[in-house]
Write a protein that holds these residues in place. Structure first.
Motif, PDB file in Angstrom:
ATOM      1  N   ILE A  13     -22.805  10.661  19.532  1.00 13.48           N
ATOM      2  CA  ILE A  13     -24.191  10.554  19.957  1.00 13.48           C
ATOM      3  C   ILE A  13     -25.047  10.388  18.703  1.00 13.48           C
ATOM      4  O   ILE A  13     -25.047  11.239  17.813  1.00 13.48           O
ATOM      5  CB  ILE A  13     -24.631  11.789  20.761  1.00 13.48           C
ATOM      6  N   GLY A  14     -25.736   9.266  18.609  1.00 13.97           N
ATOM      7  CA  GLY A  14     -26.584   8.959  17.465  1.00 13.97           C
ATOM      8  C   GLY A  14     -27.494   7.796  17.808  1.00 13.97           C
ATOM      9  O   GLY A  14     -27.174   6.997  18.698  1.00 13.97           O
ATOM     10  N   LYS A  15     -28.624   7.683  17.122  1.00 17.52           N
ATOM     11  CA  LYS A  15     -29.662   6.719  17.495  1.00 17.52           C
ATOM     12  C   LYS A  15     -29.700   5.502  16.585  1.00 17.52           C
ATOM     13  O   LYS A  15     -29.723   5.635  15.354  1.00 17.52           O
ATOM     14  CB  LYS A  15     -31.034   7.406  17.456  1.00 17.52           C
ATOM     15  N   VAL A  16     -29.725   4.314  17.197  1.00 18.71           N
ATOM     16  CA  VAL A  16     -29.945   3.072  16.468  1.00 18.71           C
ATOM     17  C   VAL A  16     -31.131   2.336  17.093  1.00 18.71           C
ATOM     18  O   VAL A  16     -31.595   2.688  18.174  1.00 18.71           O
ATOM     19  CB  VAL A  16     -28.700   2.148  16.504  1.00 18.71           C
ATOM     20  N   ARG A  17     -31.607   1.325  16.405  1.00 16.08           N
ATOM     21  CA  ARG A  17     -32.645   0.438  16.948  1.00 16.08           C
ATOM     22  C   ARG A  17     -31.942  -0.776  17.552  1.00 16.08           C
ATOM     23  O   ARG A  17     -30.818  -1.105  17.180  1.00 16.08           O
ATOM     24  CB  ARG A  17     -33.592   0.027  15.808  1.00 16.08           C
ATOM     25  N   ASP A  18     -32.589  -1.460  18.471  1.00 16.55           N
ATOM     26  CA  ASP A  18     -31.999  -2.661  19.070  1.00 16.55           C
ATOM     27  C   ASP A  18     -32.182  -3.858  18.148  1.00 16.55           C
ATOM     28  O   ASP A  18     -32.736  -4.895  18.526  1.00 16.55           O
ATOM     29  CB  ASP A  18     -32.600  -2.935  20.454  1.00 16.55           C
ATOM     30  N   ASP A  19     -31.690  -3.719  16.913  1.00 17.93           N
ATOM     31  CA  ASP A  19     -31.777  -4.790  15.924  1.00 17.93           C
ATOM     32  C   ASP A  19     -30.367  -5.199  15.503  1.00 17.93           C
ATOM     33  O   ASP A  19     -29.373  -4.723  16.073  1.00 17.93           O
ATOM     34  CB  ASP A  19     -32.619  -4.354  14.712  1.00 17.93           C
ATOM     35  N   GLU A  20     -30.260  -6.076  14.514  1.00 17.18           N
ATOM     36  CA  GLU A  20     -28.947  -6.591  14.116  1.00 17.18           C
ATOM     37  C   GLU A  20     -28.004  -5.490  13.648  1.00 17.18           C
ATOM     38  O   GLU A  20     -26.850  -5.413  14.075  1.00 17.18           O
ATOM     39  CB  GLU A  20     -29.111  -7.633  13.005  1.00 17.18           C
ATOM     40  N   LEU A  21     -28.491  -4.602  12.767  1.00 15.36           N
ATOM     41  CA  LEU A  21     -27.633  -3.529  12.274  1.00 15.36           C
ATOM     42  C   LEU A  21     -27.260  -2.553  13.392  1.00 15.36           C
ATOM     43  O   LEU A  21     -26.154  -2.024  13.419  1.00 15.36           O
ATOM     44  CB  LEU A  21     -28.310  -2.775  11.125  1.00 15.36           C
ATOM     45  N   GLY A  22     -28.191  -2.342  14.322  1.00 16.19           N
ATOM     46  CA  GLY A  22     -27.888  -1.475  15.453  1.00 16.19           C
ATOM     47  C   GLY A  22     -26.760  -2.039  16.302  1.00 16.19           C
ATOM     48  O   GLY A  22     -25.882  -1.302  16.766  1.00 16.19           O
TER      49      GLY A  22
ATOM     50  N   PHE B 104     -19.427   5.651  22.926  1.00 15.06           N
ATOM     51  CA  PHE B 104     -20.790   5.651  22.389  1.00 15.06           C
ATOM     52  C   PHE B 104     -21.714   5.006  23.411  1.00 15.06           C
ATOM     53  O   PHE B 104     -21.592   3.819  23.714  1.00 15.06           O
ATOM     54  CB  PHE B 104     -20.844   4.863  21.073  1.00 15.06           C
ATOM     55  N   ALA B 105     -22.638   5.811  23.952  1.00 17.10           N
ATOM     56  CA  ALA B 105     -23.514   5.293  24.997  1.00 17.10           C
ATOM     57  C   ALA B 105     -24.976   5.654  24.780  1.00 17.10           C
ATOM     58  O   ALA B 105     -25.796   5.506  25.684  1.00 17.10           O
ATOM     59  CB  ALA B 105     -23.054   5.820  26.354  1.00 17.10           C
ATOM     60  N   THR B 106     -25.343   6.125  23.575  1.00 17.54           N
ATOM     61  CA  THR B 106     -26.742   6.478  23.306  1.00 17.54           C
ATOM     62  C   THR B 106     -27.606   5.226  23.378  1.00 17.54           C
ATOM     63  O   THR B 106     -27.292   4.201  22.762  1.00 17.54           O
ATOM     64  CB  THR B 106     -26.884   7.108  21.907  1.00 17.54           C
ATOM     65  N   SER B 107     -28.700   5.303  24.113  1.00 21.10           N
ATOM     66  CA  SER B 107     -29.581   4.143  24.268  1.00 21.10           C
ATOM     67  C   SER B 107     -30.241   3.783  22.945  1.00 21.10           C
ATOM     68  O   SER B 107     -30.732   4.655  22.213  1.00 21.10           O
ATOM     69  CB  SER B 107     -30.668   4.441  25.306  1.00 21.10           C
ATOM     70  N   ALA B 108     -30.272   2.489  22.613  1.00 24.22           N
ATOM     71  CA  ALA B 108     -30.932   2.019  21.398  1.00 24.22           C
ATOM     72  C   ALA B 108     -32.442   2.062  21.591  1.00 24.22           C
ATOM     73  O   ALA B 108     -32.951   1.822  22.694  1.00 24.22           O
ATOM     74  CB  ALA B 108     -30.487   0.596  21.077  1.00 24.22           C
ATOM     75  N   ALA B 109     -33.167   2.369  20.514  1.00 23.30           N
ATOM     76  CA  ALA B 109     -34.629   2.365  20.567  1.00 23.30           C
ATOM     77  C   ALA B 109     -35.130   0.927  20.600  1.00 23.30           C
ATOM     78  O   ALA B 109     -34.601   0.053  19.900  1.00 23.30           O
ATOM     79  CB  ALA B 109     -35.190   3.087  19.348  1.00 23.30           C
ATOM     80  N   SER B 110     -36.154   0.674  21.402  1.00 20.26           N
ATOM     81  CA  SER B 110     -36.709  -0.679  21.509  1.00 20.26           C
ATOM     82  C   SER B 110     -37.915  -0.872  20.596  1.00 20.26           C
ATOM     83  O   SER B 110     -38.445  -1.969  20.476  1.00 20.26           O
ATOM     84  CB  SER B 110     -37.107  -0.963  22.960  1.00 20.26           C
ATOM     85  N   ALA B 111     -38.354   0.205  19.951  1.00 19.77           N
ATOM     86  CA  ALA B 111     -39.494   0.134  19.031  1.00 19.77           C
ATOM     87  C   ALA B 111     -39.294   1.186  17.950  1.00 19.77           C
ATOM     88  O   ALA B 111     -38.402   2.024  18.032  1.00 19.77           O
ATOM     89  CB  ALA B 111     -40.801   0.381  19.787  1.00 19.77           C
ATOM     90  N   GLY B 112     -40.141   1.120  16.912  1.00 15.60           N
ATOM     91  CA  GLY B 112     -40.053   2.119  15.849  1.00 15.60           C
ATOM     92  C   GLY B 112     -39.233   1.656  14.667  1.00 15.60           C
ATOM     93  O   GLY B 112     -39.012   0.451  14.479  1.00 15.60           O
ATOM     94  N   PRO B 113     -38.764   2.607  13.837  1.00 14.24           N
ATOM     95  CA  PRO B 113     -38.042   2.270  12.598  1.00 14.24           C
ATOM     96  C   PRO B 113     -36.755   1.497  12.853  1.00 14.24           C
ATOM     97  O   PRO B 113     -36.148   1.585  13.921  1.00 14.24           O
ATOM     98  CB  PRO B 113     -37.740   3.643  11.991  1.00 14.24           C
ATOM     99  N   ALA B 114     -36.335   0.752  11.844  1.00 21.27           N
ATOM    100  CA  ALA B 114     -35.099  -0.024  11.922  1.00 21.27           C
ATOM    101  C   ALA B 114     -33.881   0.899  11.891  1.00 21.27           C
ATOM    102  O   ALA B 114     -33.979   2.086  11.567  1.00 21.27           O
ATOM    103  CB  ALA B 114     -35.036  -0.998  10.748  1.00 21.27           C
ATOM    104  N   THR B 115     -32.728   0.351  12.236  1.00 19.57           N
ATOM    105  CA  THR B 115     -31.479   1.098  12.172  1.00 19.57           C
ATOM    106  C   THR B 115     -31.244   1.610  10.751  1.00 19.57           C
ATOM    107  O   THR B 115     -31.512   0.915   9.766  1.00 19.57           O
ATOM    108  CB  THR B 115     -30.303   0.204  12.616  1.00 19.57           C
TER     109      THR B 115
END
Length: 332
Positions: A80-89, A103-114
């Protein structure tokens, strides 16, 4: 893989590592503290990245590395860990799932990059880390999968995750769920400077029983109790239900009540990169622990996994650890 099937669920910073070889002079020139981990902002991350030599991008993060190691041993791991919905995420999510980790933690759609960790490896194999936490520090209690935590034999937290308050709350929530289900809660202290920031809180976690199993290296242990190794170990044995201490080339030990077990380090021809050594040691130990092995077997599995990881660049195994263990007479 269903939640009820997990051996270990890890909570940690979801990070993509960028690893590059360099000289000590580079560290001095950029004011870096050798062999430690320094938190940096996005501007510093971009500046260091530009100055680094050619790098290799590999999904990382301490607890994530540990979960990948458990999967490579044939264990059932989740993260369980947080990524952004970007390339690195996207890279992070693909890599950890491809390694066999749930791994099923939802990616953030806004805010800081991965998040990314810029790792400089000097000729002596030591690694110096510059970490931009980005989206990772936005992990919150809402991201805790209660069924997954309740179903896992062990819930494992990396100390680095103690920096952002919402992530701290997420772990405390998970620890409560795990204990209510009769499970074990484990913590790795991660870094001596991390211990320096949160010494009192980490000690409270041990003393109040929030954490049942703690992992530390020598420097982290001495930082925790602000004394020499022997005195610190004696204190730890009084306060921790189970404790594991790694000592680099001097091996490792496990303490549980009056029992103290030690094993030597697993020999390697050459130390190439120490990145992830503690993470993979924890993978071996936790896999054995979740499988019901004795302390000595757990320590030996940990030593073997650490030896594999320090023999090459990067914090993810290059060979199937389950096979490697079998070749060396260790059961998994």
């Amino acid at each position: 893989m269903t939640a009820s099937q997990l051996d270990v669920i890890g909570f940690g910073n979801a990070i993509v590592d960028v690893i590059s070889r360099t000289e000590d002079a580079f560290l001095d020139r950029h004011g870096m503290r050798k062999s430690g981990m320094t938190l940096i902002d996005e501007a510093r991350a971009e500046a260091v990245y530009e100055a680094m030599g050619p790098g290799v991008e590999i999904s990382g993060g301490s607890a994530a590395n540990t979960m990948v190691g458990i999967a490579a041993l044939g264990g059932r791991a989740g993260f369980i860990g947080k990524v952004r919905d970007d390339e690195l995420g996207g890279i992070f999510a693909h890599d950890i799932r491809a390694a066999g980790v749930a791994f099923a933690t939802s990616a953030a759609s806004a805010g800081p990059a991965t998040a990314r960790c810029l790792i400089l490896v000097t000729p002596d194999g030591e690694r110096t880390m510059n970490t931009y936490l980005g989206a990772a520090q936005d992990l919150s209690p809402a991201d805790v999968d209660e069924a997954m935590v309740a179903g896992a034999k062990v819930t494992y937290l990396e100390g680095y995750l103690w920096d952002p308050p919402p992530a701290k709350e997420a772990f405390l929530k998970a620890a409560g769920i795990a204990h209510k289900a009769g499970r074990t809660v484990a913590l790795t202290l991660s870094d001596a400077f991390c211990v320096g920031r949160y010494r009192a809180e980490f000690l409270t976690l041990l003393r109040e029983g929030t954490v049942d199993l703690v992992f530390a290296n020598e420097a982290e242990l001495m930082s925790l109790y602000e004394t020499d190794f022997d005195a610190a170990l004696a204190r730890l044995r009084q306060e921790a239900r189970h404790a594991v201490v790694t000592r680099s080339e001097k091996g490792a030990l496990a303490a549980s009540g009056s029992e103290l077990v030690a094993v030597p380090a697993f020999a390697v021809p050459k130390v190439v990169d120490t990145t992830g050594a503690g993470d993979l040691f924890a993978a071996g130990y936790l896999h054995g622990f979740a499988s019901g092995f004795g302390a000595e077997e757990c320590l030996r599995l940990g030593a073997l996994c650490a030896a594999e990881i320090i023999s090459h660049i990067g914090a993810r195994p290059e060979r199937r650890l389950k096979d490697y263990a079998g070749e060396n007479g260790l059961r998994v």
